[in-house]
Design an enzyme around this catalytic site. Sequence first.
Site, short mmCIF file in Angstrom:
data_model
loop_
_atom_site.label_atom_id
_atom_site.label_comp_id
_atom_site.label_asym_id
_atom_site.label_seq_id
_atom_site.Cartn_x
_atom_site.Cartn_y
_atom_site.Cartn_z
N HIS A 86 0.46 -1.29 0.03
CA HIS A 86 0.46 -0.46 0.73
C HIS A 86 1.32 1.62 0.00
CE1 HIS A 86 0.09 -0.14 4.89
NE2 HIS A 86 0.57 0.62 4.43
N ASP A 137 -0.12 -7.23 1.65
CA ASP A 137 -0.12 -6.29 1.87
C ASP A 137 1.95 -6.73 1.80
OD1 ASP A 137 -0.10 -3.59 2.11
OD2 ASP A 137 -0.60 -3.49 3.67
N SER A 229 4.46 2.27 8.23
CA SER A 229 4.06 1.37 7.50
C SER A 229 4.84 1.11 6.55
CB SER A 229 2.85 2.01 6.09
OG SER A 229 1.57 1.63 6.89
#
Length: 276
Positions: A86, A137, A229
């Site tokens: 992402h 992911d 992230s």
Amino acid sequence: MRAPHLHLSAASGARALAKLLPLLMAQLWAAEAALLPQNDTRLDPEAYGSPCARGSQPWQVSLFNGLSFHCAGVLVDQSWVLTAAHCGNKPLWARVGDDHLLLLQGEQLRRTTRSVVHPKYHQGSGPILPRRTDEHDLMLLKLARPVVLGPRVRALQLPYRCAQPGDQCQVAGWGTTAARRVKYNKGLTCSSITILSPKECEVFYPGVVTNNMICAGLDRGQDPCQSDSGGPLVCDETLQGILSWGVYPCGSAQHPAVYTQICKYMSWINKVIRSN
């Protein structure tokens, strides 16, 4: 008598630029990072982890989109960085072995030239965190040239087994340190967290977490935040997870972070690295 003119070929000019570019980028990043707000001194710093020992995370990677800190990542091979899908597949700058956004302390700068997103990844929209409950992911980023391995830069070992509930692990990042407003640490912060069982995770996120994800957290105030992230979950110096999503407020002990479980993707990771 006139001084002789120096003529640079296109090739030598490109080589000179390549040598100057990392220094120029580092200076620009330092100027940009100097504008970031300081940590909130009203908060207990021990509640949000502690500064990592210098050079203790030689696999840590900061990914920049131009001058902006974009995501974290982890070095898994001399030429490859693993991060979250992402984070997007645009070309990025990677600072490998980075532990401070302001200082140059032995990290190596590389441009990413190729991104390989897991083929089953589709950005989702779940009931708890819209666009942040994404399965598979993962994204591998190829560096323009291999890093030079040494005490300050080395690849993190990939797992030979899956992490178990109760395992004590570590995360590191530059993420937000307070729920009141988003801000970045200039120095890398390390936090200890605990692997949760699927049943414990289900209590927090019913019907959302899959078998390819792993939850970790619950140590007081030490959950990583979304601005980390792509950062690594490290258990016994092996890579067990890549931070995928979590719930605000940052640093809340009430909500664990959710990671893509690396042991479930070893075949894909090894195949991509071998074939490229």
